[in-house]
Motif scaffolding. Structure first.
Motif, PDB file in Angstrom:
ATOM      1  N   HIS A   1       0.995  -1.215   0.197  1.00 50.63           N
ATOM      2  CA  HIS A   1       0.137  -0.022  -0.140  1.00 50.63           C
ATOM      3  C   HIS A   1       0.808   1.395   0.120  1.00 50.63           C
ATOM      4  O   HIS A   1       1.735   1.335   0.936  1.00 50.63           O
TER       5      HIS A   1
ATOM      6  N   ASP B   1       1.066   5.350  -0.055  1.00 50.81           N
ATOM      7  CA  ASP B   1       0.219   6.338   0.191  1.00 50.81           C
ATOM      8  C   ASP B   1       0.664   7.863  -0.383  1.00 50.81           C
ATOM      9  O   ASP B   1       1.856   8.202  -0.014  1.00 50.81           O
TER      10      ASP B   1
ATOM     11  N   HIS C   1      -2.715   4.436  -3.037  1.00 54.73           N
ATOM     12  CA  HIS C   1      -3.837   5.334  -2.338  1.00 54.73           C
ATOM     13  C   HIS C   1      -3.363   6.837  -2.567  1.00 54.73           C
ATOM     14  O   HIS C   1      -2.618   7.322  -1.789  1.00 54.73           O
TER      15      HIS C   1
ATOM     16  N   MET D   1      -4.135  10.533  -1.952  1.00 57.80           N
ATOM     17  CA  MET D   1      -5.024  11.166  -0.918  1.00 57.80           C
ATOM     18  C   MET D   1      -4.475  12.779  -1.521  1.00 57.80           C
ATOM     19  O   MET D   1      -3.585  13.497  -0.941  1.00 57.80           O
TER      20      MET D   1
ATOM     21  N   ASP E   1      -8.583   1.113   6.134  1.00 57.41           N
ATOM     22  CA  ASP E   1      -7.096   1.537   5.902  1.00 57.41           C
ATOM     23  C   ASP E   1      -7.173   2.464   7.330  1.00 57.41           C
ATOM     24  O   ASP E   1      -7.906   3.434   7.297  1.00 57.41           O
TER      25      ASP E   1
HETATM   26 ZN    ZN Z   1      -3.668   4.480   2.913  1.00 56.18          ZN
END
Ligand code: ZN
Ligand code: DX5
Length: 218
Positions: free
Chosen positions: A31, A33, A64, A66, A173
């Motif tokens: 994963h 970020d 992921h 953001m 998450d």
């Molecule tokens: Zn995340």
């Protein structure tokens, strides 16, 4: 049930990423970020670094995003060895178009919901996504406390997916550890992200093994 474990490299050593990737190869996904200091109050890495991580990672990546402008930047992360691209529903201008563009690249499209974002805006377009990521902390930082308030949202989504006969996966998450992973899996999580609970341990393989055992018993 086959639960996937996705270590978050937000809690890894950014100066020793390659060995920290190798250390978690018994997991299922990595994963990653990506934070832009606008959508969340933190800044991490961008496409050139993710590209290199994808090249050396022993496991496929779960990216992921953001970020404030996923419509503009999401496809910048469509590298080989990227299994899924996750963007947040709220900042997306045209989530259906974006999900379709991601899927056209042969990459899974995942829609993320912050803790305060309900299922309403998602349910009508659920078929556009391969998975839904439920944030169980306010995004931005690792090591925060699990928000149990998200479990009922997770369970409602699971029921909706089942009732409609869909194959959509649910990812959770934030704040996942040995105490909370069972709760999340019992509520219906299929993919579990864990940062500090894995990289905060000296023996990462053992941490993954323990989390997996608890998840599978749940
Ligand atoms: Zn995340
Ligand atoms: C937080 C990130 C998470 C974070 C989770 O905004 O999206 O992926 O790394 O970290 P832990 O597992 O420590 O809560």
């Amino acid at each position: 049930m086959d639960i996937k474990i996705a270590p978050s490299i937000l809690s890894a050593d950014f100066c020793n990423l390659q060995s920290d990737l190798e250390a978690v190869k018994s997991a299922d996904l990595i994963h990653v970020d990506v934070m832009d200091a606008h959508f969340v109050p933190n800044l991490t890495i961008g496409a050139p670094v993710v590209k290199r991580i994808a090249q050396v990672s022993p496991l496929p990546l779960d990216v992921h995003l953001m970020i404030d402008s996923p419509d503009v930047f999401a496809l910048d992360y469509a590298f080989e060895n990227v299994e899924s691209i996750t963007f947040h529903l709220k900042p997306a201008q045209a989530p259906i178009r974006l999900a379709r563009r991601i899927r056209e690249k042969g990459i899974k499209a995942c829609c993320a919901l912050n803790p305060a974002v309900g299922l309403e805006g998602l349910l009508g377009i659920l078929e556009e996504f391969d998975s839904v990521l439920i944030m169980s902390v306010e995004p931005g930082f690792g090591g925060q406390k699990f928000l149990a308030s998200q479990l009922s949202k997770l369970a409602r989504l699971k029921k909706e997916i089942k009732d409609r006969g869909l194959n959509t996966k649910i990812e959770i998450d934030g704040g996942i550890n040995k105490e909370t992973i069972g709760l999340a899996c019992r509520a219906g999580a299929d993919i579990v992200v864990a940062g500090s609970a894995i990289y905060g341990e000296r023996d990462r393989a053992q941490a993954i093994k323990e989390l997996r055992e608890i998840a599978e018993r749940a």
